[in-house]
Design a protein around this motif. Structure first.
Motif, PDB file in Angstrom:
ATOM      1  N   PRO A 105      17.820 -21.749  -3.785  1.00 16.06           N
ATOM      2  CA  PRO A 105      19.015 -21.072  -4.312  1.00 16.06           C
ATOM      3  C   PRO A 105      20.011 -20.730  -3.202  1.00 16.06           C
ATOM      4  O   PRO A 105      19.627 -20.498  -2.053  1.00 16.06           O
ATOM      5  N   THR A 106      21.268 -20.712  -3.569  1.00 16.47           N
ATOM      6  CA  THR A 106      22.257 -20.131  -2.676  1.00 16.47           C
ATOM      7  C   THR A 106      22.040 -18.617  -2.640  1.00 16.47           C
ATOM      8  O   THR A 106      21.299 -18.070  -3.470  1.00 16.47           O
ATOM      9  N   VAL A 107      22.692 -17.954  -1.706  1.00 12.74           N
ATOM     10  CA  VAL A 107      22.546 -16.500  -1.617  1.00 12.74           C
ATOM     11  C   VAL A 107      22.995 -15.841  -2.917  1.00 12.74           C
ATOM     12  O   VAL A 107      22.337 -14.932  -3.443  1.00 12.74           O
ATOM     13  N   ALA A 108      24.134 -16.318  -3.465  1.00 12.10           N
ATOM     14  CA  ALA A 108      24.646 -15.721  -4.704  1.00 12.10           C
ATOM     15  C   ALA A 108      23.675 -15.932  -5.864  1.00 12.10           C
ATOM     16  O   ALA A 108      23.430 -15.023  -6.661  1.00 12.10           O
ATOM     17  N   ALA A 109      23.105 -17.145  -5.969  1.00 10.78           N
ATOM     18  CA  ALA A 109      22.150 -17.415  -7.042  1.00 10.78           C
ATOM     19  C   ALA A 109      20.885 -16.572  -6.868  1.00 10.78           C
ATOM     20  O   ALA A 109      20.335 -16.043  -7.841  1.00 10.78           O
ATOM     21  N   TRP A 110      20.430 -16.453  -5.620  1.00 10.10           N
ATOM     22  CA  TRP A 110      19.230 -15.653  -5.355  1.00 10.10           C
ATOM     23  C   TRP A 110      19.452 -14.195  -5.740  1.00 10.10           C
ATOM     24  O   TRP A 110      18.579 -13.559  -6.343  1.00 10.10           O
ATOM     25  N   VAL A 111      20.629 -13.657  -5.418  1.00 11.56           N
ATOM     26  CA  VAL A 111      20.938 -12.273  -5.792  1.00 11.56           C
ATOM     27  C   VAL A 111      20.972 -12.138  -7.315  1.00 11.56           C
ATOM     28  O   VAL A 111      20.439 -11.170  -7.888  1.00 11.56           O
ATOM     29  N   ALA A 112      21.598 -13.111  -8.007  1.00 10.53           N
ATOM     30  CA  ALA A 112      21.644 -13.074  -9.474  1.00 10.53           C
ATOM     31  C   ALA A 112      20.233 -13.121 -10.054  1.00 10.53           C
ATOM     32  O   ALA A 112      19.921 -12.426 -11.035  1.00 10.53           O
ATOM     33  N   ASN A 113      19.370 -13.946  -9.460  1.00 13.49           N
ATOM     34  CA  ASN A 113      17.984 -14.031  -9.936  1.00 13.49           C
ATOM     35  C   ASN A 113      17.270 -12.685  -9.760  1.00 13.49           C
ATOM     36  O   ASN A 113      16.521 -12.239 -10.642  1.00 13.49           O
ATOM     37  N   ARG A 114      17.489 -12.032  -8.627  1.00 12.84           N
ATOM     38  CA  ARG A 114      16.841 -10.745  -8.395  1.00 12.84           C
ATOM     39  C   ARG A 114      17.347  -9.690  -9.366  1.00 12.84           C
ATOM     40  O   ARG A 114      16.571  -8.869  -9.880  1.00 12.84           O
ATOM     41  N   VAL A 115      18.652  -9.713  -9.636  1.00 14.09           N
ATOM     42  CA  VAL A 115      19.206  -8.759 -10.608  1.00 14.09           C
ATOM     43  C   VAL A 115      18.597  -9.005 -11.984  1.00 14.09           C
ATOM     44  O   VAL A 115      18.236  -8.059 -12.699  1.00 14.09           O
ATOM     45  N   ALA A 116      18.454 -10.270 -12.369  1.00 18.65           N
ATOM     46  CA  ALA A 116      17.884 -10.591 -13.679  1.00 18.65           C
ATOM     47  C   ALA A 116      16.432 -10.112 -13.782  1.00 18.65           C
ATOM     48  O   ALA A 116      15.982  -9.691 -14.858  1.00 18.65           O
ATOM     49  N   ARG A 117      15.708 -10.161 -12.668  1.00 15.78           N
ATOM     50  CA  ARG A 117      14.302  -9.752 -12.683  1.00 15.78           C
ATOM     51  C   ARG A 117      14.143  -8.235 -12.570  1.00 15.78           C
ATOM     52  O   ARG A 117      13.216  -7.664 -13.140  1.00 15.78           O
ATOM     53  N   GLU A 118      15.053  -7.603 -11.831  1.00 21.20           N
ATOM     54  CA  GLU A 118      14.931  -6.159 -11.631  1.00 21.20           C
ATOM     55  C   GLU A 118      15.618  -5.346 -12.727  1.00 21.20           C
ATOM     56  O   GLU A 118      15.315  -4.169 -12.906  1.00 21.20           O
ATOM     57  N   HIS A 119      16.548  -5.975 -13.452  1.00 20.88           N
ATOM     58  CA  HIS A 119      17.267  -5.288 -14.535  1.00 20.88           C
ATOM     59  C   HIS A 119      17.244  -6.147 -15.809  1.00 20.88           C
ATOM     60  O   HIS A 119      18.298  -6.480 -16.366  1.00 20.88           O
ATOM     61  N   PRO A 120      16.059  -6.521 -16.274  1.00 16.52           N
ATOM     62  CA  PRO A 120      15.991  -7.441 -17.419  1.00 16.52           C
ATOM     63  C   PRO A 120      16.622  -6.865 -18.690  1.00 16.52           C
ATOM     64  O   PRO A 120      17.256  -7.609 -19.456  1.00 16.52           O
ATOM     65  N   ASP A 121      16.458  -5.579 -18.917  1.00 17.58           N
ATOM     66  CA  ASP A 121      17.022  -4.981 -20.136  1.00 17.58           C
ATOM     67  C   ASP A 121      18.550  -5.004 -20.102  1.00 17.58           C
ATOM     68  O   ASP A 121      19.201  -5.272 -21.118  1.00 17.58           O
ATOM     69  N   ASP A 122      19.130  -4.732 -18.923  1.00 17.00           N
ATOM     70  CA  ASP A 122      20.587  -4.741 -18.811  1.00 17.00           C
ATOM     71  C   ASP A 122      21.145  -6.143 -19.005  1.00 17.00           C
ATOM     72  O   ASP A 122      22.183  -6.330 -19.645  1.00 17.00           O
ATOM     73  N   VAL A 123      20.477  -7.150 -18.423  1.00 13.57           N
ATOM     74  CA  VAL A 123      20.942  -8.528 -18.577  1.00 13.57           C
ATOM     75  C   VAL A 123      20.758  -8.986 -20.031  1.00 13.57           C
ATOM     76  O   VAL A 123      21.614  -9.685 -20.591  1.00 13.57           O
ATOM     77  N   ALA A 124      19.654  -8.559 -20.672  1.00 17.29           N
ATOM     78  CA  ALA A 124      19.449  -8.886 -22.089  1.00 17.29           C
ATOM     79  C   ALA A 124      20.535  -8.250 -22.951  1.00 17.29           C
ATOM     80  O   ALA A 124      21.012  -8.852 -23.925  1.00 17.29           O
ATOM     81  N   ALA A 125      20.941  -7.024 -22.589  1.00 11.89           N
ATOM     82  CA  ALA A 125      22.003  -6.358 -23.339  1.00 11.89           C
ATOM     83  C   ALA A 125      23.319  -7.113 -23.202  1.00 11.89           C
ATOM     84  O   ALA A 125      24.090  -7.226 -24.171  1.00 11.89           O
ATOM     85  N   LEU A 126      23.581  -7.653 -22.012  1.00  9.79           N
ATOM     86  CA  LEU A 126      24.785  -8.471 -21.831  1.00  9.79           C
ATOM     87  C   LEU A 126      24.725  -9.727 -22.699  1.00  9.79           C
ATOM     88  O   LEU A 126      25.718 -10.122 -23.318  1.00  9.79           O
ATOM     89  N   ALA A 127      23.555 -10.369 -22.741  1.00 10.34           N
ATOM     90  CA  ALA A 127      23.399 -11.554 -23.585  1.00 10.34           C
ATOM     91  C   ALA A 127      23.631 -11.205 -25.053  1.00 10.34           C
ATOM     92  O   ALA A 127      24.247 -11.975 -25.801  1.00 10.34           O
ATOM     93  N   ALA A 128      23.157 -10.036 -25.473  1.00  7.89           N
ATOM     94  CA  ALA A 128      23.350  -9.605 -26.859  1.00  7.89           C
ATOM     95  C   ALA A 128      24.831  -9.361 -27.150  1.00  7.89           C
ATOM     96  O   ALA A 128      25.322  -9.663 -28.254  1.00  7.89           O
TER      97      ALA A 128
END
Length: 318
Positions: A53-76
């Motif tokens: 991953p690029t740095v930006a993609a890696w950070v996005a992946n970490r956010v998705a793993r550390e804040h799954p409920d928030d990212v799921a809420a965005l998807a909703a």
């Protein structure tokens, strides 16, 4: 040599994307060897062609793993936005778009406030790409599934005609979605994804995998170059901040010294005036002393003459 026990490839892939960025390539190669040793050639090829991953993609992946409920809420929110758009409910669209911005900003702000992810400093450019990736997850259902899986190799961006990666190239999020397990509560994969049990022939898939692996290696090298340049830029930004702070400190010190200098100059001017006055007083006192001394000399001369006349008068009267 007999094959080892079967390996859970999905679990290995998850571990790769959840691990430290700088260890990705070595961990990927070791995982591919482990899968190959288990007898799963297709799985090994799949792991081997994973791109760092690029740095930006890696950070996005970490956010998705550390804040799954928030990212799921965005998807909703994205699901609701698409429904509101279909219904042409402008008020609902406006409210949902405001909510999208608020929740996206909240996630980005959390990373900005921390200043780092797993010890790696996060630049403003990476934060911008994180915001773009989260926005893409709202605007496209396939992008949402991919982002929630936390397996991005490139950050995403929603543009007028669809989803592109951070380099501006079209991102096939439909294919990417088919390659990741569905998150809990996510919408089912699109109907044109290959059904289970209908994979192409193994030899054809391996040939295609080899061709793709070559392209992925080229993309990985380019991504590694981007990482190196981003690291250099981050270091340059850090040194610039340090230089700016040092310059500001020197400017404050210079202002303090200039203020002190002005005060001392004013004191020197006053002292000069006092010294001039003292010299004038000294000159006046010296002149007064000289005048008194002249008068004293004259008085002494008169006294001497008077004593002489007195002696002569005594002598004549005797």
């Amino acid at each position: 040599m007999s094959a080892q026990e079967p390996v859970d490839v999905d679990a290995l892939v998850d571990a790769l994307y959840a691990g430290p960025l700088e260890e990705f390539v070595a961990a990927r190669d070791a995982a591919a060897k482990r899968v190959a040793a288990s007898g799963d050639r297709l799985g090994a090829a799949r792991v081997k062609r994973l791109t760092k991953p690029t740095v930006a993609a890696w950070v996005a992946n970490r956010v998705a793993r550390e804040h799954p409920d928030d990212v799921a809420a965005l998807a909703a929110i994205g699901d609701e936005l698409r429904a509101a758009t279909q219904d042409r409910d402008r008020g609902r669209i406006k409210g949902l778009d405001r909510l999208r911005r608020e929740r996206t900003d909240a996630l980005v702000h959390a990373v900005r406030a921390a200043g780092e992810v797993d010890g790696r400093p996060v630049s403003d450019a990476v934060l911008d790409r994180l915001a773009e990736t989260l926005t893409a997850a709202v605007m496209d259902a396939d992008a949402a599934a991919v982002v929630r899986a936390g397996r991005l190799s490139r950050a995403l961006q929603h543009v007028g005609f669809g989803i592109v990666d951070e380099g501006g190239d079209p991102a096939d999020v439909v294919r990417m979605r088919a390659a990741v397990p569905e998150a809990e509560g996510a919408a089912p994969a699109p109907a044109d994804a290959a059904p289970a049990g209908e994979a192409p022939a193994e030899d054809d898939e391996l040939a295609a995998a080899d061709e793709l692996a070559a392209a992925e290696r080229e993309a990985s090298e380019a991504a590694a170059e981007v990482d190196r340049l981003e690291a250099r830029r981050d270091d340059a930004e850090r040194r610039l901040r340090e230089a700016e702070e040092a310059a500001a400190e020197r400017a404050r010190e210079l202002a303090r010294l200039e203020e002190e200098l002005e005060r001392l100059i004013a004191r020197r001017a006053a002292a000069r005036e006092e010294a001039d006055g003292a010299r004038s007083a000294q000159d006046a006192a010296r002149a007064a002393l000289a005048a008194v001394e002249d008068e004293l000399d004259q008085a002494e001369e008169r006294a001497t003459a008077a004593r002489r006349r007195r002696r002569e008068a005594r002598r004549r009267s005797s």
